[in-house]
Design a protein around this motif. Sequence first.
Motif, PDB file in Angstrom:
ATOM      1  N   TRP A  27       0.819  -1.218   0.000  1.00 11.85           N
ATOM      2  CA  TRP A  27       0.000   0.000   0.000  1.00 11.85           C
ATOM      3  C   TRP A  27       0.850   1.264   0.000  1.00 11.85           C
ATOM      4  O   TRP A  27       0.351   2.359  -0.210  1.00 11.85           O
ATOM      5  CB  TRP A  27      -0.951  -0.012   1.197  1.00 11.85           C
ATOM      6  N   MET A 107      -7.442  -1.330   0.814  1.00  9.56           N
ATOM      7  CA  MET A 107      -6.519  -1.498   1.945  1.00  9.56           C
ATOM      8  C   MET A 107      -5.156  -1.996   1.471  1.00  9.56           C
ATOM      9  O   MET A 107      -4.125  -1.495   1.896  1.00  9.56           O
ATOM     10  CB  MET A 107      -7.086  -2.502   2.962  1.00  9.56           C
ATOM     11  N   ARG A 143      -6.492   4.983   4.820  1.00  7.38           N
ATOM     12  CA  ARG A 143      -5.416   4.478   3.949  1.00  7.38           C
ATOM     13  C   ARG A 143      -5.444   5.166   2.589  1.00  7.38           C
ATOM     14  O   ARG A 143      -4.401   5.520   2.035  1.00  7.38           O
ATOM     15  CB  ARG A 143      -5.551   2.967   3.782  1.00  7.38           C
TER      16      ARG A 143
END
Length: 438
Positions: A27, A107, A143
């Motif tokens: 991420w 995510m 996020r």
Amino acid sequence: MTQEPSREALAKLAPVLTKRWLSPDAWKLDTYERLDGYSALRKAFKAHPDDLIQLIKDSGLRGRGGAGFPTGMKWGFIPQNDGKPHYLVVNADEGEPGTCQDLPLMMYDPHSLVEGVIIASYAIRANFAVIYIRGEAIHAARRLKQAVASAYEKGYLGQNILKSGYDLDLVVHSGAGAYICGEETALLDSLEGYRGQPRLRPPFPATHGLYASPTVVNNVETIATVPYIVLGGASWFRTMGTEKSPGPKIFSVSGRVKQPGQYECALGITLRQLIELCGGMLDGHNLRFWTPGGSSTPLLTDEHLDAPLDFEGMMGVGTMLGTAAVQIFSDQDCPVYATYRWIEFYHHESCGKCTPCREGNYWMKGILARILSGEGKKEDLETLLDACDNLLGRSFCALGDGATSPVTSSIKFFEQDYLDYIEGRKEPMFAKGELAGA
Ligand code: L3W
Ligand code: SF4
């Protein structure tokens, strides 16, 4: 013991969007860049926006949010040289029961979505984009906001992106947790600051969307697929899936299987193969009913184990693929109770704008509660079907239509279960009056 999948089932696995999910820190921007990230954007900026729209048309990509509308065609509807601002709105309000692919995608790999947003916005000549995310998904919103901030810092968003002369601002906007705001026009109303209720269509958002300007509304998975098509090309994309439903799709599998979860497979995989990939049914459980796309698609049974899970294949057995939320129920689950729980959901989430849905769901929930409490009458089945007749095609939006799916299909396939409650062969699931007014 977990069942080994067959070669046919394994051949249907197609990890494209999910391929980075298990990489540590995928991420983060530097990890994403190391794993090829933002190379599709550099390639896209070398192409004319119209050529990108043509590429998406050629790929055959269809909307992953439920309806399967051709994405390139939708982008092509945006009027050009109209002097109006254009907008891209990503529908991240994932709320369909059993549906869980957009949240893990955001995510584990938020930059694939951000990169897709930039390419799609460039193609439709939008300088402002929004990701509208479900209110409860605070972790995913956090996020995404981190991903957007780091993309701005690195020059992927903002003014003159990568010295291309193209500007784009991207905002992550959290809703307030209403299922109806996943309906594209209710979502737009909510974004504009109004109560989220569906608008009349046509006109479609493509011409009259956010602030009455041309707007593309696409689902998260649809947009996150775009960078892969830009890198791999339309022909590569068409090597997966079927002729009319090409590409990979993330299936959310839940319920009575050994390893529930997200499985990215070529469209056209069958439920039998999907269950094999999940390690088989739980010990002691036999498949009784399942949904291909959450609760808005009719229930299917073990008769439909070999129907292809793609947009046409599901039409062939009288349903839709919907969101590909495959919920698996066994001989230890009650179809009448499952239907009650779904109608409870629709009753709770009905926005109340139109009478068939607002009142229909209220009455269907009450009748189902009565049946489950052992106080039902045989005529209740007629009344339920009559209520569905008054909802289907008479509701203002797809929520009302969708609510009829579990009711009509469960009566079609499992009428005997209803009659067992009504005629006293089955123990009531609830005490008399326990669900009254529920
Ligand atoms: C311009 C035209 N645009 C259609 C666009 C339209 C929309 C897309 C599909 O519902 C389904 C629903 C749920 N000019 C156009 C045009 N468009 N004709 O194409 O439109 P439509 O009306 O076929 O479907 P929809 O209203 O978008 C979506 C089902 O999905 N569903 C639930 C979804 C829930 C989620 C979630 O939680 N993630 O997506 C599940 O099965 O019942 O049938 O953009 O503007 N002439
Ligand atoms: Fe609202 Fe239901 Fe009518 Fe849709 S069908 S507008 S959710 S009341």
